[in-house]
Design a protein around this motif. Sequence first.
Motif, PDB file in Angstrom:
ATOM      1  N   THR A  18      34.927   7.606 123.308  1.00  0.00           N
ATOM      2  CA  THR A  18      34.813   8.694 122.348  1.00  0.00           C
ATOM      3  C   THR A  18      34.804  10.031 123.074  1.00  0.00           C
ATOM      4  N   SER A  19      35.241  11.060 122.375  1.00  0.00           N
ATOM      5  CA  SER A  19      35.162  12.416 122.922  1.00  0.00           C
ATOM      6  C   SER A  19      33.795  13.030 122.684  1.00  0.00           C
ATOM      7  N   GLY A  20      32.965  12.367 121.873  1.00  0.00           N
ATOM      8  CA  GLY A  20      31.612  12.865 121.664  1.00  0.00           C
ATOM      9  C   GLY A  20      31.289  13.125 120.213  1.00  0.00           C
ATOM     10  N   MET A  21      30.268  13.936 119.989  1.00  0.00           N
ATOM     11  CA  MET A  21      29.774  14.218 118.642  1.00  0.00           C
ATOM     12  C   MET A  21      29.212  15.627 118.604  1.00  0.00           C
ATOM     13  N   MET A  22      29.387  16.311 117.476  1.00  0.00           N
ATOM     14  CA  MET A  22      28.802  17.633 117.275  1.00  0.00           C
ATOM     15  C   MET A  22      28.136  17.701 115.909  1.00  0.00           C
ATOM     16  N   ASN A  23      26.936  18.229 115.884  1.00  0.00           N
ATOM     17  CA  ASN A  23      26.278  18.650 114.654  1.00  0.00           C
ATOM     18  C   ASN A  23      26.238  20.167 114.725  1.00  0.00           C
ATOM     19  N   LEU A  24      27.189  20.827 114.071  1.00  0.00           N
ATOM     20  CA  LEU A  24      27.326  22.272 114.208  1.00  0.00           C
ATOM     21  C   LEU A  24      26.264  23.031 113.422  1.00  0.00           C
ATOM     22  N   LYS A  25      25.620  22.361 112.488  1.00  0.00           N
ATOM     23  CA  LYS A  25      24.537  23.014 111.739  1.00  0.00           C
ATOM     24  C   LYS A  25      23.342  23.279 112.644  1.00  0.00           C
ATOM     25  N   ASN A  32      23.547  23.161 116.128  1.00  0.00           N
ATOM     26  CA  ASN A  32      24.010  23.476 117.486  1.00  0.00           C
ATOM     27  C   ASN A  32      23.866  22.299 118.439  1.00  0.00           C
ATOM     28  N   LEU A  33      23.946  21.093 117.879  1.00  0.00           N
ATOM     29  CA  LEU A  33      23.887  19.879 118.699  1.00  0.00           C
ATOM     30  C   LEU A  33      25.324  19.520 119.088  1.00  0.00           C
ATOM     31  N   ASN A  34      25.761  20.038 120.232  1.00  0.00           N
ATOM     32  CA  ASN A  34      27.152  19.917 120.654  1.00  0.00           C
ATOM     33  C   ASN A  34      27.223  18.989 121.857  1.00  0.00           C
ATOM     34  N   LEU A  35      27.617  17.724 121.617  1.00  0.00           N
ATOM     35  CA  LEU A  35      27.745  16.747 122.690  1.00  0.00           C
ATOM     36  C   LEU A  35      29.209  16.523 123.068  1.00  0.00           C
ATOM     37  N   VAL A  36      30.033  17.539 122.794  1.00  0.00           N
ATOM     38  CA  VAL A  36      31.436  17.508 123.173  1.00  0.00           C
ATOM     39  C   VAL A  36      31.711  18.498 124.303  1.00  0.00           C
ATOM     40  N   GLY A  37      30.995  19.603 124.281  1.00  0.00           N
ATOM     41  CA  GLY A  37      31.216  20.630 125.296  1.00  0.00           C
ATOM     42  C   GLY A  37      32.303  21.613 124.916  1.00  0.00           C
ATOM     43  N   LEU A  38      32.842  21.505 123.705  1.00  0.00           N
ATOM     44  CA  LEU A  38      33.857  22.428 123.219  1.00  0.00           C
ATOM     45  C   LEU A  38      33.159  23.652 122.637  1.00  0.00           C
ATOM     46  N   LYS A  39      33.437  24.818 123.202  1.00  0.00           N
ATOM     47  CA  LYS A  39      32.705  26.023 122.822  1.00  0.00           C
ATOM     48  C   LYS A  39      33.290  26.677 121.580  1.00  0.00           C
ATOM     49  N   ASP A  40      32.428  27.381 120.867  1.00  0.00           N
ATOM     50  CA  ASP A  40      32.821  28.246 119.748  1.00  0.00           C
ATOM     51  C   ASP A  40      33.551  27.499 118.641  1.00  0.00           C
ATOM     52  N   SER A  41      33.154  26.280 118.383  1.00  0.00           N
ATOM     53  CA  SER A  41      33.747  25.547 117.262  1.00  0.00           C
ATOM     54  C   SER A  41      33.278  26.178 115.951  1.00  0.00           C
ATOM     55  N   THR A  77      37.381  11.460 113.695  1.00  0.00           N
ATOM     56  CA  THR A  77      38.683  11.111 114.255  1.00  0.00           C
ATOM     57  C   THR A  77      38.542  10.037 115.321  1.00  0.00           C
ATOM     58  N   GLN A  78      39.670   9.395 115.603  1.00  0.00           N
ATOM     59  CA  GLN A  78      39.756   8.471 116.727  1.00  0.00           C
ATOM     60  C   GLN A  78      40.631   9.056 117.835  1.00  0.00           C
ATOM     61  N   SER A  79      40.763  10.366 117.855  1.00  0.00           N
ATOM     62  CA  SER A  79      41.561  11.037 118.875  1.00  0.00           C
ATOM     63  C   SER A  79      40.921  12.364 119.222  1.00  0.00           C
ATOM     64  N   GLY A  80      40.557  12.527 120.475  1.00  0.00           N
ATOM     65  CA  GLY A  80      39.998  13.796 120.917  1.00  0.00           C
ATOM     66  C   GLY A  80      40.996  14.931 120.792  1.00  0.00           C
ATOM     67  N   ASN A  81      42.274  14.647 121.051  1.00  0.00           N
ATOM     68  CA  ASN A  81      43.293  15.687 120.935  1.00  0.00           C
ATOM     69  C   ASN A  81      43.496  16.126 119.489  1.00  0.00           C
ATOM     70  N   THR A 120      30.770  20.905 109.511  1.00  0.00           N
ATOM     71  CA  THR A 120      29.347  20.572 109.585  1.00  0.00           C
ATOM     72  C   THR A 120      29.099  19.632 110.758  1.00  0.00           C
ATOM     73  N   TYR A 121      29.942  18.606 110.861  1.00  0.00           N
ATOM     74  CA  TYR A 121      29.820  17.606 111.926  1.00  0.00           C
ATOM     75  C   TYR A 121      31.211  17.274 112.455  1.00  0.00           C
ATOM     76  N   TYR A 122      31.243  16.841 113.698  1.00  0.00           N
ATOM     77  CA  TYR A 122      32.417  16.165 114.238  1.00  0.00           C
ATOM     78  C   TYR A 122      31.938  14.900 114.941  1.00  0.00           C
ATOM     79  N   VAL A 123      32.600  13.784 114.658  1.00  0.00           N
ATOM     80  CA  VAL A 123      32.304  12.536 115.363  1.00  0.00           C
ATOM     81  C   VAL A 123      33.614  11.942 115.866  1.00  0.00           C
TER      82      VAL A 123
END
Length: 722
Positions: A131-138, A140-149, A158-162, A180-183
């Motif tokens: 997995t590319s990770g998970m984000m709870n943007l509400k 600020n729980l960002n376990l992807v490391g992608l900034k300024d989402s 998704t099943q694709s990080g790209n 709100t979330y990305y998984v």
Amino acid sequence: MSLEHVLNARSVAVVGASKVPTKRGYQTIRTLLDEGYEGAIYPVNPKESRIMGLACHTAVSKIPGDVDVALIATPARTVPAILEDCGKKGVKGAVILATGFGETGATGKALENRVLEAAGSNHIRLIGPNTSGMMNLKDNLNLVGLKDSPRGDIALLTQSGNMALTLITEAKLKSRKGFTYYVGVGNEADIRFHEYLEFFRNDPDTRAILMYVEGMRDGRKFLQTAYKTTEKKPVVLLKSGRSSTGKRSAGSHTGALAGMSRVAKGAFERAGIIVIENSDELFPAAESLSSLPPIRNNRIAILADGGGHATIAADTLTDLGVQIPELEKKTQDKLRAILPGGAAVRNPIDVAGGTDDNPAIFADCARIILNDPNVGGLLIVGLFGGYGIRFAASLAMMEEDAAHQMGKMVRRYKKAIVVHSLYNSEKPHSLDLLRYYDIPVFGSLDVACKSIGVLAQYGRYLKGYHAKTNFVFNWGAKAKPDGRKIIDTVYRQGRTALLEPEAKRLLGLHGAAVTRDVLAGTAQEAADAAAVMGGKVALKIASPDILHKSDAKGVLLNLSGKEKVKKAFREIIKNARTFKADARIEGVLVCPMVQTGVEVIIGTKIDDQFGPVIMYGLGGVMVEILKDVSFRVLPITRLTARMMIEDTKSHPILDGVRGDTPHDKKALINLLLTCSEIIEAYPQIEEMDLNPVIVHHEGLSVVDARILLKPSGDAEKGGPAA
């Protein structure tokens, strides 16, 4: 266990924390700190004492505070031991980034099983692996490391990080919407798609769910959950790839014809999911559905400042199944009063230059159009937003005023407005104002049409929601005692294929109109049976080892007279032996020739992801050539059965051509429902082919029937995929 502690974690351990900026163990901690995550952050690395000012721990079990979720950014081989250590700490969930598991083959699958065993024994829910990770943007729980989402009201699975990166970037650059979330679902080894769907259905901040799917572990459970979800929130999905479902059962027509794309698309749409086939339409569809009310009357007006765009939009929307209604006379009269004499006011509406010196007239037209009860939504196409650029800068303020007015109209009339603008890339302030009011704006006319089209599609689904199936079986409830005996006999004899007489007897128990056949063991028995039947007969080989009788030259038609029947019997036996020398031959089936009609096929099979599905189409030997078929996930309703018939290109044949009397569609619908009932009654059935079924002007005849059972070890209720 609820996903609450995983997706709304209040504390995070980063296993594989690093000081190297290119490592995920660095990027995740940096992002959590920079974006203001208020929970506890625990770096785990036995070789470091501090990372970015945070105390580093040698193992998760050594962390002094509680840990909700662990991000595991270490090689695949280390994961089982890390999960055992997490179990000592009472960790609720883990996000496993590593690849090298089930997606790589048998060795990786064995490692994935060890991971699941370690997680299960320690009550840890897993996201991933791979997995590319998970984000709870509400939070600020960002376990992807992608900034300024961008933050917003869309949940992303998704099943694709790209693909995730593409969608997040598109939202950031082209929209005011966000997430709100990305998984990143990854291999779906533990937490399944339907569990995320249920979580997002109950999340008060999520208004729409956006999905990119390559494959599902439990498609039927997903459909059952989606059915409950789409009543409350729209779900938008892009499905890529094809399964190997058809290859496993190439011995039947249904198995050869069932491609994943056909089965999945129909199943998803029946659950109310908006299926997108072009990736550039995926985020715009989700943006529109999360921003605007659904269009429940399937009627859209088009307001344009040029005939070309209006015509293209009308054609595109019509292709999408949307109606372009004529406006009421009083609506047309009001439009004529403010537009030039050459304006078209019936729908599509072409302002014919009436906005060139005052683009605010767009708002006046929109107000008149939205007041028309025939109109459920409005698509504006052309130059809006560019008048201040194209003609005179002074017009920009008029466009901005119109944008304010139209934004308020959506809320007042509760009707959708979507805008296509040639000047979208110029980013004029008027278009930003429309987005402020949640009116989507697109530079592509096709995308704009699709985006308002999905609002109509979702509205159509909601209008008939309670008529839909919930995809739940009541296994065995309608089984007949004699039907169970037939299946028990087949298993007891070491077979998994019913002989045709057995298959027809089973169908007949449930009311299907099967032909009255006789199984003959000798040429004389065949001749005697034919004489009793009277008229012409057909002879067919009866062998559990010859599924396609025509391939073995095991079918002869239109026979009459004892000697001809005897000769045909011997010929069929000879052909069968030539085709397959060791085939078990039970005899030859003598069948009365039925009256002519339309040949159709009905078949069922077990799909790897969705369980039992049913197929209908033009039948006979041409079925695999023409492939004019439709699929539905079982069980089906009467309405679904009718729609299956109407989905085929050949369905007008049933209505009669060139003055022919219509054929009995009611009997055909009843047979489809009977097949659905039989599959629900006997979970042991793997596949069923009725081909051909002859549909007469009154009634029908099941001429040929084939039923295959699951291996006896897989014949428990519902089977492995149901």
